[in-house]
Design a protein around this motif. Structure first.
Motif: not given
Length: 253
Positions: A1-2, A4-6, A8-9
């Motif tokens: 997982m990138q 930034k996505e991590r 965000r979550q």
């Protein structure tokens, strides 16, 4: 997982649940606790979360002004380092003032014995703590006690301050920036803090890095009103230079 996505979550989970533990986040995102802690530190610098013991709280759940127990959990280790460094600014004798706040409370915990100090405070928890030390003379300001912060405020506190000459005031703040100076959410506390600045020969600001750029409702002082700022290494070097250009000696620990 990138990354930034991590991140965000992480923010989404914290907002959904009100408080997210590192264990819960690591399990949900299949990441190591070390990676999660790094993400939380970054998100805190971005103003999206506040770290507390074992995890983080979303800023929107903290409300307009966090209560005393919540403040005590935020940036706990950084506050301990700031308080330890601030001891160098405490004179061997004389009159000091400790503003109400979680970092100033940490300083009160570390005050050494054997010094002939008069300690003035508007904080009930600080007064109760220091009253146990027979060698200290402890004075409170009086006035209305705010339930959220246990700080004495309003006209009685301000009138009492007007009778004192203080060698060093150690002040707390909710927000600090070059543009807006020092700010706090409550008007009554702002007025008392302003008087604390005016009655002191030297002024020392104790502020962890989460306060930088976190401007709130009421301005009570300018950065140039202070002699020293003690903060943590989360303060960016560029910001430290900006503050120093206003005549402030910045100590990062």
């Amino acid at each position: 997982m990138q990354a930034k996505e991590r991140q965000r979550q992480i923010v989404a989970l914290a907002r959904e649940e009100g408080r997210a533990s590192v264990e819960r986040l690591a399990d949900a995102l299949s990441e190591s606790p070390e990676t999660i802690w790094q993400d939380l530190a970054l998100l805190e610098r971005q103003g999206l979360l506040r770290r507390v013991h074992g995890g983080a709280i979303p800023l929107r759940r903290l409300g307009f002004e966090p209560d005393l127990p919540t403040r005590g959990e935020v940036m706990e280790e950084e506050k301990k380092r700031i308080a330890a460094a601030a001891l160098d600014e405490v004179p061997d004798e004389g009159v000091i003032l400790l503003d109400a706040g979680s970092t100033t409370f940490r300083l009160a915990e570390l005050l050494p014995g054997g010094r002939e100090l008069t300690v003035i405070t508007n904080s009930l928890p600080i007064a109760q703590l220091l009253a146990q030390h027979a060698e200290l003379t402890v004075l409170t300001l009086g006035g209305r006690v705010r339930a959220r912060t246990l700080a004495e405020v309003d006209v009685v506190a301000i009138r009492t301050l007007g009778t004192f000459l203080i060698d060093v005031s150690f002040l707390a703040t909710n927000g600090v920036s070059v543009e807006h100076g020092l700010t706090t959410p409550d008007l009554a506390e702002a007025e008392v803090k302003r008087a604390m600045c005016q009655r002191a020969r030297r002024r020392v600001l104790l502020a962890d890095s989460s306060k930088i750029g976190n401007d709130t409702f009421c301005r009570f002082a300018e950065l140039r009103d202070f002699d020293v700022m003690v903060t943590d290494t989360g303060m960016e070097a560029e910001a430290a230079v900006d503050f120093a250009e206003l005549g402030l000696r910045v100590i990062r620990v």
